[in-house]
Enzyme design. Structure first.
Site, PDB file in Angstrom:
ATOM      1  N   ARG A  76      -6.521  20.810  32.189  1.00  0.00           N
ATOM      2  CA  ARG A  76      -7.872  19.395  31.989  1.00  0.00           C
ATOM      3  C   ARG A  76      -8.254  18.940  30.774  1.00  0.00           C
ATOM      4  NH1 ARG A  76     -12.054  19.983  37.405  1.00  0.00           N
ATOM      5  NH2 ARG A  76     -11.756  21.991  35.846  1.00  0.00           N
ATOM      6  N   GLY A 121       1.070  -1.852   0.148  1.00  0.00           N
ATOM      7  CA  GLY A 121       0.104   0.344   0.509  1.00  0.00           C
ATOM      8  C   GLY A 121       0.957   1.020   0.010  1.00  0.00           C
ATOM      9  N   ALA A 122       1.030   1.605  -0.611  1.00  0.00           N
ATOM     10  CA  ALA A 122       1.916   2.841  -1.275  1.00  0.00           C
ATOM     11  C   ALA A 122       0.724   4.418  -0.884  1.00  0.00           C
ATOM     12  CB  ALA A 122       2.946   3.282  -2.717  1.00  0.00           C
ATOM     13  N   THR A 179      -5.922   0.808   9.766  1.00  0.00           N
ATOM     14  CA  THR A 179      -6.413   1.080  10.930  1.00  0.00           C
ATOM     15  C   THR A 179      -8.423   0.036  10.932  1.00  0.00           C
ATOM     16  OG1 THR A 179      -6.157   3.499  11.097  1.00  0.00           O
ATOM     17  CG2 THR A 179      -8.254   2.575  12.195  1.00  0.00           C
ATOM     18  N   VAL A 206     -16.478  24.937   9.638  1.00  0.00           N
ATOM     19  CA  VAL A 206     -17.221  24.425   8.631  1.00  0.00           C
ATOM     20  C   VAL A 206     -17.811  22.709   9.069  1.00  0.00           C
ATOM     21  CG1 VAL A 206     -15.647  24.363   6.715  1.00  0.00           C
ATOM     22  CG2 VAL A 206     -17.957  24.149   6.138  1.00  0.00           C
ATOM     23  N   GLY A 207     -17.006  22.008   9.385  1.00  0.00           N
ATOM     24  CA  GLY A 207     -16.606  20.477  10.002  1.00  0.00           C
ATOM     25  C   GLY A 207     -16.382  19.619   9.563  1.00  0.00           C
ATOM     26  N   CYS A 241     -10.553   9.776   8.012  1.00  0.00           N
ATOM     27  CA  CYS A 241     -10.666   8.859   8.430  1.00  0.00           C
ATOM     28  C   CYS A 241     -11.186   9.467   9.880  1.00  0.00           C
ATOM     29  CB  CYS A 241      -9.251   9.098   9.349  1.00  0.00           C
ATOM     30  SG  CYS A 241      -7.749   8.898   8.507  1.00  0.00           S
ATOM     31  N   THR A 260      -8.970   0.934   4.254  1.00  0.00           N
ATOM     32  CA  THR A 260     -10.008   0.269   4.509  1.00  0.00           C
ATOM     33  C   THR A 260     -11.112   1.062   4.751  1.00  0.00           C
ATOM     34  OG1 THR A 260      -9.170   1.196   6.583  1.00  0.00           O
ATOM     35  CG2 THR A 260      -8.514  -1.255   7.063  1.00  0.00           C
TER      36      THR A 260
HETATM   37  N1  LIG Z   1      -4.813   9.291   5.494  1.00  0.00           N
HETATM   38  C1  LIG Z   1      -4.030   9.113   6.608  1.00  0.00           C
HETATM   39  O1  LIG Z   1      -3.713  10.266   7.075  1.00  0.00           O
HETATM   40  C2  LIG Z   1      -4.185   7.593   7.489  1.00  0.00           C
HETATM   41  C3  LIG Z   1      -3.226   8.300   9.089  1.00  0.00           C
HETATM   42  C4  LIG Z   1      -3.364   6.618   9.583  1.00  0.00           C
HETATM   43  C5  LIG Z   1      -4.178   5.942   9.428  1.00  0.00           C
HETATM   44  N2  LIG Z   1      -4.433   5.745   8.189  1.00  0.00           N
HETATM   45  C6  LIG Z   1      -5.293   4.305   7.694  1.00  0.00           C
HETATM   46  O2  LIG Z   1      -4.375   4.017   6.984  1.00  0.00           O
HETATM   47  C7  LIG Z   1      -4.580   3.147   5.418  1.00  0.00           C
HETATM   48  C8  LIG Z   1      -4.384   3.212   4.684  1.00  0.00           C
HETATM   49  O3  LIG Z   1      -4.889   4.484   4.664  1.00  0.00           O
HETATM   50  P1  LIG Z   1      -3.996   5.203   2.934  1.00  0.00           P
HETATM   51  O4  LIG Z   1      -4.610   6.876   3.668  1.00  0.00           O
HETATM   52  O5  LIG Z   1      -2.868   5.617   2.881  1.00  0.00           O
HETATM   53  O6  LIG Z   1      -4.925   5.168   2.212  1.00  0.00           O
HETATM   54  P2  LIG Z   1      -4.753   4.963   0.389  1.00  0.00           P
HETATM   55  O7  LIG Z   1      -5.907   4.690  -0.252  1.00  0.00           O
HETATM   56  O8  LIG Z   1      -3.409   6.370   0.354  1.00  0.00           O
HETATM   57  O9  LIG Z   1      -3.411   4.069  -0.461  1.00  0.00           O
HETATM   58  C9  LIG Z   1      -3.560   3.045   0.223  1.00  0.00           C
HETATM   59  C10 LIG Z   1      -3.175   1.620  -1.429  1.00  0.00           C
HETATM   60  O10 LIG Z   1      -3.424   0.178  -1.029  1.00  0.00           O
HETATM   61  C11 LIG Z   1      -3.415   0.024  -2.071  1.00  0.00           C
HETATM   62  N3  LIG Z   1      -3.889  -1.159  -2.297  1.00  0.00           N
HETATM   63  C12 LIG Z   1      -4.795  -1.969  -1.445  1.00  0.00           C
HETATM   64  N4  LIG Z   1      -5.177  -3.242  -1.381  1.00  0.00           N
HETATM   65  C13 LIG Z   1      -3.453  -3.334  -2.508  1.00  0.00           C
HETATM   66  C14 LIG Z   1      -3.008  -4.960  -2.318  1.00  0.00           C
HETATM   67  N5  LIG Z   1      -4.069  -5.844  -2.273  1.00  0.00           N
HETATM   68  N6  LIG Z   1      -2.003  -5.178  -2.767  1.00  0.00           N
HETATM   69  C15 LIG Z   1      -1.186  -3.887  -3.115  1.00  0.00           C
HETATM   70  N7  LIG Z   1      -1.744  -2.203  -3.343  1.00  0.00           N
HETATM   71  C16 LIG Z   1      -2.602  -2.591  -2.541  1.00  0.00           C
HETATM   72  C17 LIG Z   1      -4.198   1.318  -2.978  1.00  0.00           C
HETATM   73  O11 LIG Z   1      -3.876   0.888  -4.712  1.00  0.00           O
HETATM   74  C18 LIG Z   1      -4.066   1.936  -2.540  1.00  0.00           C
HETATM   75  O12 LIG Z   1      -2.684   2.995  -3.081  1.00  0.00           O
HETATM   76  C19 LIG Z   1      -6.539   2.792   6.190  1.00  0.00           C
HETATM   77  O13 LIG Z   1      -6.727   1.762   6.799  1.00  0.00           O
HETATM   78  C20 LIG Z   1      -6.489   4.808   6.491  1.00  0.00           C
HETATM   79  O14 LIG Z   1      -7.860   4.450   7.281  1.00  0.00           O
HETATM   80  C21 LIG Z   1      -4.664   7.188   6.857  1.00  0.00           C
HETATM   81  O1  LIG Z   2      -9.274  21.893  15.778  1.00  0.00           O
HETATM   82  C1  LIG Z   2      -9.804  21.547  14.527  1.00  0.00           C
HETATM   83  C2  LIG Z   2      -8.897  20.153  13.962  1.00  0.00           C
HETATM   84  C3  LIG Z   2      -9.352  19.727  13.250  1.00  0.00           C
HETATM   85  N1  LIG Z   2     -10.106  20.574  12.286  1.00  0.00           N
HETATM   86  C4  LIG Z   2     -10.981  19.545  11.364  1.00  0.00           C
HETATM   87  O2  LIG Z   2     -10.824  18.218  10.993  1.00  0.00           O
HETATM   88  C5  LIG Z   2      -9.999  17.250  10.096  1.00  0.00           C
HETATM   89  C6  LIG Z   2      -8.831  16.429  10.274  1.00  0.00           C
HETATM   90  O3  LIG Z   2      -7.854  17.163  10.991  1.00  0.00           O
HETATM   91  P1  LIG Z   2      -6.949  16.185  10.678  1.00  0.00           P
HETATM   92  O4  LIG Z   2      -7.139  15.774  12.185  1.00  0.00           O
HETATM   93  O5  LIG Z   2      -5.239  17.555  11.336  1.00  0.00           O
HETATM   94  O6  LIG Z   2      -6.562  15.169   9.577  1.00  0.00           O
HETATM   95  P2  LIG Z   2      -6.176  13.904   9.303  1.00  0.00           P
HETATM   96  O7  LIG Z   2      -4.760  13.713   8.513  1.00  0.00           O
HETATM   97  O8  LIG Z   2      -7.857  13.776   9.268  1.00  0.00           O
HETATM   98  O9  LIG Z   2      -5.798  13.318  10.431  1.00  0.00           O
HETATM   99  C7  LIG Z   2      -6.711  12.824  11.880  1.00  0.00           C
HETATM  100  O10 LIG Z   2      -6.735  11.402  11.229  1.00  0.00           O
HETATM  101  C8  LIG Z   2      -6.236  10.386  11.042  1.00  0.00           C
HETATM  102  C9  LIG Z   2      -5.902   9.110  10.319  1.00  0.00           C
HETATM  103  O11 LIG Z   2      -6.990   8.038  11.564  1.00  0.00           O
HETATM  104  C10 LIG Z   2      -5.323  10.589  12.312  1.00  0.00           C
HETATM  105  O12 LIG Z   2      -3.869   9.511  12.424  1.00  0.00           O
HETATM  106  C11 LIG Z   2      -5.472  11.625  12.889  1.00  0.00           C
HETATM  107  O13 LIG Z   2      -4.092  11.144  14.156  1.00  0.00           O
HETATM  108  C12 LIG Z   2      -6.014  12.335  13.085  1.00  0.00           C
HETATM  109  O14 LIG Z   2      -5.908  13.955  13.534  1.00  0.00           O
HETATM  110  C13 LIG Z   2      -9.978  18.873   9.256  1.00  0.00           C
HETATM  111  O15 LIG Z   2     -11.228  19.188   8.544  1.00  0.00           O
HETATM  112  C14 LIG Z   2      -9.961  19.542  10.065  1.00  0.00           C
HETATM  113  O16 LIG Z   2      -9.930  21.080   9.312  1.00  0.00           O
HETATM  114  C15 LIG Z   2     -11.239  20.735  12.619  1.00  0.00           C
HETATM  115  O17 LIG Z   2     -12.264  21.585  12.206  1.00  0.00           O
HETATM  116  N2  LIG Z   2     -11.121  21.781  14.333  1.00  0.00           N
END
Ligand SMILES: NC(=O)c1ccc[n+]([C@@H]2O[C@H](COP(=O)([O-])OP(=O)(O)OC[C@H]3O[C@@H](n4cnc5c(N)ncnc54)[C@H](O)[C@@H]3O)[C@@H](O)[C@H]2O)c1
Ligand SMILES: O=c1ccn([C@@H]2O[C@H](COP(=O)(O)OP(=O)(O)O[C@H]3O[C@H](CO)[C@@H](O)[C@H](O)[C@H]3O)[C@@H](O)[C@H]2O)c(=O)[nH]1
Length: 477
Positions: free
Chosen positions: A259, A10-11, A130, A269-270, A275, A90
């Site tokens: 705390r 997964g890249a 996740t 706006v939300g 995630c 996922t």
């Molecule tokens: N995006 C985030 O900020 C973030 C942060 C923390 C956790 N996560 C979690 O991490 C996971 C990945 O998220 P993401 O945003 O990187 O997703 P993404 O969609 O950007 O990347 C996933 C990649 O996996 C590849 N893939 C899927 N099935 C495959 C397979 N069988 N073999 C090879 N490649 C395959 C897809 O082609 C895709 O490029 C999710 O579970 C997400 O909830 C995401």
């Molecule tokens: O005070 C705040 C903080 C954030 N946001 C919004 O909330 C969303 C999510 O922001 P942020 O959490 O900073 O970015 P994500 O990349 O979605 O990261 C969340 O989701 C990831 C995927 O699971 C987790 O790894 C991170 O810890 C978690 O912060 C965005 O639309 C922000 O604009 C607000 O409206 N108010």
């Protein structure tokens, strides 16, 4: 400790940056990131990476083809590796049981099946994606049932907490690394091996270990708590608008209580992003499955409040513009779900734009990092009331903010990009229709200055009345 070869399946937004940082900090480990998408891998190997993330280019340039490799040869990478991160998407299920709520684990399952098919030596398999609680159990069952050679598997949970837009910093200076594993001698050894990788740059005391299920649940819990704070402050923003309190002042006042703390109290706006909604829906689904309806309802409310906030903001725009936006041109500044990313997954801008389009508005959209095709795609898939052709006729995408505001009735700020703060609003005011409106969905602009220029300004959680004539006037005092 001998982990010399790491593979990541997964890249994406997680696999790419995480493995780039591992490669940077562990020069003796060969890191190969594989993906089934040849396009995505080609982009990782090009000058224009598939995702925008501050600092990522530099790290990739330094390590790529030294000890960091991006490849479509999944088989070879699995064969060679000691440790495999599963970092596939996922998403929320769009069909069948749990539709619209449960996490779709088909990509995790297919990754596990590939590993079982290919592996010829012992592997530590790490859930980076996740996943629902107990997913590790399913992965182990798939691996064992399909075992080809006499291979030993250890499964670990190692959720990722990076946020987009700050991913590199979050990875370099992680608050904590969480590793969940089995409470057995082999389980402990596997945890230690993964911990050893992180110890190259993370202080040992920040690497915490738990049992596998606690680790899986902690990831969902962390996102639920973070999103809950945003929904809580957003709920109060509605109270502020109806009373004359200012939500920023309220956030400051409560955030100074150690705390409560000051972070994640920015009314907006939300929330968007791939995630929060997905993971809370998953938590709700899990609670329902465990026959805990009260717990499920509690967390569902975090999502419902977010929907309310997005809709409320969109409806306010229409009401302020004399209850009709039909054929009015409206500028949308920012389309990404937050600043410093080009990611539009679940961005609140989609709700705002779709609502305005349904009411017949013409949109002029500018975002510094989102590709035009992505914006059109987001606004046309799925679109209930209008055909994609209609949407395309009503949406113009600009590569400059000044051209996006030329001749429009209103500006709507949907993303908090820094560059919007420094725009020349005198120039903008001159170029817009009158009366000129600004709806600041991110609370980033200087509202007093804008009102002095002549704009009618509306924002979240604060009454601004100088230029009158707004929907606040309807509110009984
Ligand atoms: N995006 C985030 O900020 C973030 C942060 C923390 C956790 N996560 C979690 O991490 C996971 C990945 O998220 P993401 O945003 O990187 O997703 P993404 O969609 O950007 O990347 C996933 C990649 O996996 C590849 N893939 C899927 N099935 C495959 C397979 N069988 N073999 C090879 N490649 C395959 C897809 O082609 C895709 O490029 C999710 O579970 C997400 O909830 C995401
Ligand atoms: O005070 C705040 C903080 C954030 N946001 C919004 O909330 C969303 C999510 O922001 P942020 O959490 O900073 O970015 P994500 O990349 O979605 O990261 C969340 O989701 C990831 C995927 O699971 C987790 O790894 C991170 O810890 C978690 O912060 C965005 O639309 C922000 O604009 C607000 O409206 N108010």
């Amino acid at each position: 400790m001998v982990i010399s070869n790491v593979c990541c399946i997964g890249a994406g937004y997680v696999g790419g940056p995480t493995c780039s940082v591992i490669a940077l900090k562990c020069p003796n480990i060969k890191v190969t990131v594989v993906d089934k998408s040849a396009d995505r891998i080609a982009q990782w190997n090009s000058d224009k990476l598939p995702i925008y993330e501050p600092g990522l280019d530099e790290v990739v340039k330094k390590c790529r083809n030294v000890n960091l490799f991006f490849s479509t040869d999944i088989e070879q990478a699995i064969k060679e590796s000691d440790l495999i991160f599963i970092s596939v998407n996922t998403p929320t299920k769009t069909f069948g049981n749990g539709k619209g709520r449960a996490a779709d684990l088909k990509y995790v399952e297919s990754a596990a099946r590939m590993i079982a098919e290919i592996a010829q030596s012992n592997k530590i398999v790490v859930e980076k994606s996740t996943v629902p609680v107990k997913a590790a159990e399913s992965i182990m069952q798939i691996l064992k049932a399909n075992q080809k050679h006499n291979v030993r598997y250890d499964i670990l949970s190692n959720p990722e907490f990076l946020a987009e837009g700050t991913a590199i910093n979050d990875l370099l200076y992680a608050d904590r690394i969480l590793i969940g594993g089995e409470d057995t001698t082999d389980g402990h050894k596997a945890v230690e091996k993964l911990g050893w990788i992180y110890q190259h740059w993370i202080p040992k005391e920040n690497i915490i270990t738990t049992n596998t299920w606690s680790s899986e649940l902690s990831k969902l819990a962390a996102n639920a708590f973070l999103a809950q704070r945003i929904s809580s402050i957003n709920s109060l923003s509605a109270v502020c608008e109806s009373t004359g309190a200012d939500v920023s002042e309220v956030a400051k006042a409560i955030g100074l209580d150690s705390r409560i703390g000051s972070k994640f109290l920015q009314a907006s706006v939300g929330f968007g992003g791939s995630c929060f909604q997905k993971d809370i829906l998953n938590l709700v689904y899990i609670c329902e499955g465990l026959n805990l309806p009260e717990v499920a309802a509690y967390w569902q409310q975090v999502i419902d409040m977010n929907e309310y906030q997005k809709t409320r903001f969109s409806q306010n725009i229409i009401e302020c513009l004399f209850n009709t936006v039909s054929d009015k041109r409206i500028s949308i500044l920012g389309f990404a779900f937050k600043k410093n990313t080009g990611d539009t997954r679940e961005t609140p801008a989609i709700t705002v734009c779709k609502t305005l389009l349904e009411e017949g508005a013409q949109l002029d959209i500018y975002d510094p990092k989102v590709e035009p095709e992505q914006i059109i795609d987001d606004l046309t898939h799925p679109f209930v009331t209008e055909s994609p052709e209609c949407v395309k006729k009503s949406v113009q995408i600009h590569n400059d903010p000044y051209s996006a505001v030329q001749g429009t009735h209103a500006i709507v700020v949907c993303t908090e990009w820094d560059e919007f703060v420094d725009l020349d609003f005198n120039r903008i005011y001159q170029s817009m229709m009158k009366p000129s409106y600004i709806f600041d969905g991110r609370k980033i602009l200087d509202h007093v200055k804008l009102e002095n220029i002549g704009f009618h300004v509306q924002t979240i959680g604060k009454r601004l009345q100088k230029n009158g004539g707004s929907f606040w006037d309807k509110i009984p005092q």
